[in-house]
Motif scaffolding. Sequence first.
Motif, PDB file in Angstrom:
ATOM      1  N   LYS A 181       0.808  -1.218   0.000  1.00  0.00           N
ATOM      2  CA  LYS A 181       0.000   0.000   0.000  1.00  0.00           C
ATOM      3  C   LYS A 181       0.843   1.272   0.000  1.00  0.00           C
ATOM      4  CE  LYS A 181      -0.717  -0.059   5.030  1.00  0.00           C
ATOM      5  NZ  LYS A 181      -1.767  -0.136   6.091  1.00  0.00           N
ATOM      6  N   ASP A 182       2.137   1.162   0.283  1.00  0.00           N
ATOM      7  CA  ASP A 182       2.968   2.371   0.313  1.00  0.00           C
ATOM      8  C   ASP A 182       3.977   2.453  -0.826  1.00  0.00           C
ATOM      9  OD1 ASP A 182       4.351   0.241   1.408  1.00  0.00           O
ATOM     10  OD2 ASP A 182       5.082   1.324   3.171  1.00  0.00           O
ATOM     11  N   PHE A 183       3.980   1.478  -1.752  1.00  0.00           N
ATOM     12  CA  PHE A 183       4.920   1.534  -2.882  1.00  0.00           C
ATOM     13  C   PHE A 183       4.496   2.583  -3.907  1.00  0.00           C
ATOM     14  CE2 PHE A 183       6.518  -0.047  -7.039  1.00  0.00           C
ATOM     15  CZ  PHE A 183       7.882   0.012  -6.769  1.00  0.00           C
ATOM     16  N   ASP A 184       3.204   2.733  -4.124  1.00  0.00           N
ATOM     17  CA  ASP A 184       2.655   3.783  -4.989  1.00  0.00           C
ATOM     18  C   ASP A 184       3.261   3.759  -6.385  1.00  0.00           C
ATOM     19  OD1 ASP A 184       1.020   5.921  -5.650  1.00  0.00           O
ATOM     20  OD2 ASP A 184       2.402   7.434  -4.853  1.00  0.00           O
ATOM     21  N   ASN A 185       3.352   2.566  -6.966  1.00  0.00           N
ATOM     22  CA  ASN A 185       3.887   2.418  -8.323  1.00  0.00           C
ATOM     23  C   ASN A 185       5.291   3.019  -8.482  1.00  0.00           C
ATOM     24  OD1 ASN A 185       1.597   1.055  -9.485  1.00  0.00           O
ATOM     25  ND2 ASN A 185       0.519   3.023  -9.450  1.00  0.00           N
ATOM     26  N   GLY A 186       6.036   3.001  -7.399  1.00  0.00           N
ATOM     27  CA  GLY A 186       7.402   3.525  -7.438  1.00  0.00           C
ATOM     28  C   GLY A 186       7.504   5.008  -7.198  1.00  0.00           C
ATOM     29  N   HIS A 187       6.367   5.676  -6.930  1.00  0.00           N
ATOM     30  CA  HIS A 187       6.357   7.130  -6.732  1.00  0.00           C
ATOM     31  C   HIS A 187       6.241   7.496  -5.247  1.00  0.00           C
ATOM     32  CE1 HIS A 187       6.025   8.001 -11.037  1.00  0.00           C
ATOM     33  NE2 HIS A 187       5.211   6.962 -11.104  1.00  0.00           N
ATOM     34  N   TYR A 188       6.675   6.626  -4.372  1.00  0.00           N
ATOM     35  CA  TYR A 188       6.607   6.876  -2.930  1.00  0.00           C
ATOM     36  C   TYR A 188       7.437   8.109  -2.564  1.00  0.00           C
ATOM     37  CZ  TYR A 188      10.737   3.992  -3.747  1.00  0.00           C
ATOM     38  OH  TYR A 188      11.898   3.472  -4.267  1.00  0.00           O
ATOM     39  N   SER A 189       6.974   8.852  -1.570  1.00  0.00           N
ATOM     40  CA  SER A 189       7.685  10.055  -1.114  1.00  0.00           C
ATOM     41  C   SER A 189       8.470   9.800   0.168  1.00  0.00           C
ATOM     42  CB  SER A 189       6.692  11.202  -0.886  1.00  0.00           C
ATOM     43  OG  SER A 189       5.693  10.825   0.047  1.00  0.00           O
ATOM     44  N   LYS A 190       8.247   8.656   0.803  1.00  0.00           N
ATOM     45  CA  LYS A 190       9.035   8.235   1.957  1.00  0.00           C
ATOM     46  C   LYS A 190       9.232   6.726   1.871  1.00  0.00           C
ATOM     47  CE  LYS A 190       5.047   7.750   5.063  1.00  0.00           C
ATOM     48  NZ  LYS A 190       4.447   8.151   6.356  1.00  0.00           N
ATOM     49  N   GLU A 191      10.141   6.203   2.644  1.00  0.00           N
ATOM     50  CA  GLU A 191      10.466   4.779   2.572  1.00  0.00           C
ATOM     51  C   GLU A 191       9.216   3.917   2.713  1.00  0.00           C
ATOM     52  OE1 GLU A 191      14.013   2.165   4.381  1.00  0.00           O
ATOM     53  OE2 GLU A 191      12.612   2.871   5.906  1.00  0.00           O
ATOM     54  N   PRO A 192       8.942   3.041   1.743  1.00  0.00           N
ATOM     55  CA  PRO A 192       7.749   2.184   1.814  1.00  0.00           C
ATOM     56  C   PRO A 192       7.989   0.991   2.739  1.00  0.00           C
ATOM     57  CG  PRO A 192       8.924   1.766  -0.226  1.00  0.00           C
ATOM     58  CD  PRO A 192       9.660   2.887   0.464  1.00  0.00           C
ATOM     59  N   GLN A 193       7.865   1.225   4.027  1.00  0.00           N
ATOM     60  CA  GLN A 193       8.221   0.203   5.002  1.00  0.00           C
ATOM     61  C   GLN A 193       7.359  -1.045   4.900  1.00  0.00           C
ATOM     62  OE1 GLN A 193       9.245   0.722   8.961  1.00  0.00           O
ATOM     63  NE2 GLN A 193      10.462   2.574   8.673  1.00  0.00           N
ATOM     64  N   TRP A 235      15.868  -9.792   8.099  1.00  0.00           N
ATOM     65  CA  TRP A 235      15.261  -9.687   6.776  1.00  0.00           C
ATOM     66  C   TRP A 235      14.359  -8.469   6.595  1.00  0.00           C
ATOM     67  CZ3 TRP A 235      16.845 -12.082   2.565  1.00  0.00           C
ATOM     68  CH2 TRP A 235      17.765 -13.120   2.744  1.00  0.00           C
ATOM     69  N   GLU A 236      13.905  -7.875   7.670  1.00  0.00           N
ATOM     70  CA  GLU A 236      13.322  -6.538   7.552  1.00  0.00           C
ATOM     71  C   GLU A 236      14.427  -5.501   7.734  1.00  0.00           C
ATOM     72  OE1 GLU A 236       9.941  -5.986  10.109  1.00  0.00           O
ATOM     73  OE2 GLU A 236       8.946  -7.802   9.414  1.00  0.00           O
ATOM     74  N   GLY A 237      15.200  -5.663   8.805  1.00  0.00           N
ATOM     75  CA  GLY A 237      16.262  -4.704   9.088  1.00  0.00           C
ATOM     76  C   GLY A 237      17.352  -4.664   8.043  1.00  0.00           C
ATOM     77  N   GLY A 238      17.540  -5.769   7.318  1.00  0.00           N
ATOM     78  CA  GLY A 238      18.567  -5.797   6.284  1.00  0.00           C
ATOM     79  C   GLY A 238      18.271  -4.901   5.099  1.00  0.00           C
ATOM     80  N   PHE A 239      17.000  -4.554   4.901  1.00  0.00           N
ATOM     81  CA  PHE A 239      16.610  -3.685   3.785  1.00  0.00           C
ATOM     82  C   PHE A 239      16.211  -2.283   4.251  1.00  0.00           C
ATOM     83  CE2 PHE A 239      15.698  -7.972   2.004  1.00  0.00           C
ATOM     84  CZ  PHE A 239      16.543  -7.903   0.908  1.00  0.00           C
ATOM     85  N   LEU A 240      15.598  -2.174   5.421  1.00  0.00           N
ATOM     86  CA  LEU A 240      15.119  -0.878   5.897  1.00  0.00           C
ATOM     87  C   LEU A 240      16.271   0.088   6.156  1.00  0.00           C
ATOM     88  CD1 LEU A 240      12.384  -2.040   8.428  1.00  0.00           C
ATOM     89  CD2 LEU A 240      11.991  -0.929   6.220  1.00  0.00           C
ATOM     90  N   GLY A 241      16.102   1.307   5.687  1.00  0.00           N
ATOM     91  CA  GLY A 241      17.090   2.338   5.953  1.00  0.00           C
ATOM     92  C   GLY A 241      18.318   2.293   5.072  1.00  0.00           C
ATOM     93  N   THR A 242      18.445   1.237   4.288  1.00  0.00           N
ATOM     94  CA  THR A 242      19.628   1.082   3.429  1.00  0.00           C
ATOM     95  C   THR A 242      19.253   0.926   1.967  1.00  0.00           C
ATOM     96  OG1 THR A 242      20.807  -0.031   5.236  1.00  0.00           O
ATOM     97  CG2 THR A 242      21.704  -0.291   3.025  1.00  0.00           C
ATOM     98  N   TRP A 243      18.255   0.103   1.700  1.00  0.00           N
ATOM     99  CA  TRP A 243      17.902  -0.215   0.321  1.00  0.00           C
ATOM    100  C   TRP A 243      16.653   0.528  -0.133  1.00  0.00           C
ATOM    101  CZ3 TRP A 243      20.190  -2.702  -3.631  1.00  0.00           C
ATOM    102  CH2 TRP A 243      21.400  -3.350  -3.348  1.00  0.00           C
ATOM    103  N   ASP A 244      16.776   1.154  -1.285  1.00  0.00           N
ATOM    104  CA  ASP A 244      15.641   1.827  -1.911  1.00  0.00           C
ATOM    105  C   ASP A 244      14.802   0.812  -2.669  1.00  0.00           C
ATOM    106  OD1 ASP A 244      14.357   4.411  -3.080  1.00  0.00           O
ATOM    107  OD2 ASP A 244      14.860   3.189  -4.841  1.00  0.00           O
ATOM    108  N   ALA A 245      13.496   0.950  -2.611  1.00  0.00           N
ATOM    109  CA  ALA A 245      12.595  -0.029  -3.223  1.00  0.00           C
ATOM    110  C   ALA A 245      12.743  -0.096  -4.738  1.00  0.00           C
ATOM    111  CB  ALA A 245      11.146   0.298  -2.852  1.00  0.00           C
ATOM    112  N   ASN A 246      12.842   1.048  -5.407  1.00  0.00           N
ATOM    113  CA  ASN A 246      13.022   1.028  -6.861  1.00  0.00           C
ATOM    114  C   ASN A 246      14.366   0.415  -7.249  1.00  0.00           C
ATOM    115  OD1 ASN A 246      10.602   2.164  -8.016  1.00  0.00           O
ATOM    116  ND2 ASN A 246      11.205   4.147  -7.160  1.00  0.00           N
ATOM    117  N   ASP A 247      15.389   0.632  -6.433  1.00  0.00           N
ATOM    118  CA  ASP A 247      16.682  -0.010  -6.688  1.00  0.00           C
ATOM    119  C   ASP A 247      16.524  -1.526  -6.666  1.00  0.00           C
ATOM    120  OD1 ASP A 247      17.725   2.545  -6.681  1.00  0.00           O
ATOM    121  OD2 ASP A 247      18.934   2.289  -4.868  1.00  0.00           O
TER     122      ASP A 247
END
Length: 351
Positions: A181-193, A235-247
Motif C-alpha cells: 500500500k505504500d509503494f505507490d507504483n514507485g512514486h513513494y515520497s518516503k520509505e515504503p516500510q 530480513w526486515e532490518g537488512g533492507f530498511l534504511g539502506t535499500w531503496d525499493a526502486n533499486d
Amino acid sequence: MSTGTEIQYYRHGRFRVAGGVLPDAITAYRTYGDPANPCIVFPTCYGGRLDNAGLLGQDYMIGTDKALDPSKYYIVTLALFSNGESSSPSNTPAPYNGPYFPAVSYEDNIRAQYAVLTKALTVKKVFCVIGFSMGGQQAYYWPVMYPDFVERFIPICGSARTSQHNKCFLEGPKAALVNSKDFDNGHYSKEPQFGLRAFGRVYSAWAYGQTWFREHGYLMDGLYASLEDFLRAEWEGGFLGTWDANDLITLLHTWQTGDVSLIGKTGLASGSDDSGFTDSLAGIKAKGLIMPCRTDLYFPPEDSEIEVSLMKNGSKLVVIDSVWGHMAGGGSNPRDDEFIKEQVRNFLAEA
C-alpha cells in the motif's frame, strides 16, 4: 576484514543500457592491495554494497586470512548498477529517477566494469573473476564477453543463465513489494516500510535450506530468541534504511534476465537460446571453479552440473556441502567460509 581504498566513482558519461540511456552513468568501486599484483575482480551480489551496509557487505572474503589475500592480489570490488552506490533509480536525477530508470542488463554492467578496469585502473589482464549469487552470474559473463582478458573465474552459488524456477521465485518478493500500500507504483515520497518488510519476509524462506530451518539455524547460536526475532532483525532490518525499493526492483530485473546466450543481442532480449547457451559455455577459454551449494533452492547444483558438462576447458565442479542453502556462499558461517577459502586458494595457486 581488510581495509581497502575509500569508495571511488568512475564516470562513464553517456552510457547505453538495455532499456535506454544513462546520460551520466557512474560505477562505484574499491580496491585492495598492490596494483602490481595479479588482479582479482569481485563484483557485488543482490543486497551487496561496497560500504558493507544492510544485508550483505563486500569484504567478507578479503583479508590475509580469507579467500582473497590482498597481500598477494590486487582486488577490485565493483558495485552493480542499481545497488544504490553505482547509478541507480535512487541517485539518478530526473528524468531517469525512481521508476523512470531504464532497465539494465548484466552485459551493461560488465561493459561498465571493463571500462573501470582498463581506463581508470589500467589493468591489462584479470587473473580471476569471483562472485557470489548475482556476482557469480557476472563471473560467468566476464569470460564470455572478454575471453582474452580473463584467465580464471569462480561463480559461487550462481549460474550462467537464470532458470525459469529462479525467475518464478523472484516474482514472489517482487509482488509483495510492488503491491504494497505504500509503494505507490514507485512514486513513494518516503520509505515504503510495509513493502520492504514484506519483501524481506517473502525472500527469507528461499535463502536457506529446509534442514537449516528444521535445525533452528535462525536462532544464530542464541543471537535471536525466535524465528520472528530473526525475520524482524535480519530480513526486515537488512533492507530498511539502506535499500531503496526502486533499486531493488531494477536490480531484480537484471537478475531475472541473466543469460550468457543473450550477449551481443540488442535491447531487452528475453528469448532463451539453448544452442546459443551451449555454444557460449563451450567457447569459454578461462578456467573455472564452479561452486554451488547442495541445498541452494534457486541456484541448485543440478544447474551447475549441466553448465560444467557444456564447458570444454577443464573447469571443475565443487559442491559446498552445507545446510545453509544459498547463503552458504555469502559469508554466513565459519565452516562454509573455511571450505570456500581452501577451495579458492588452491584453485588460484594451480599452475
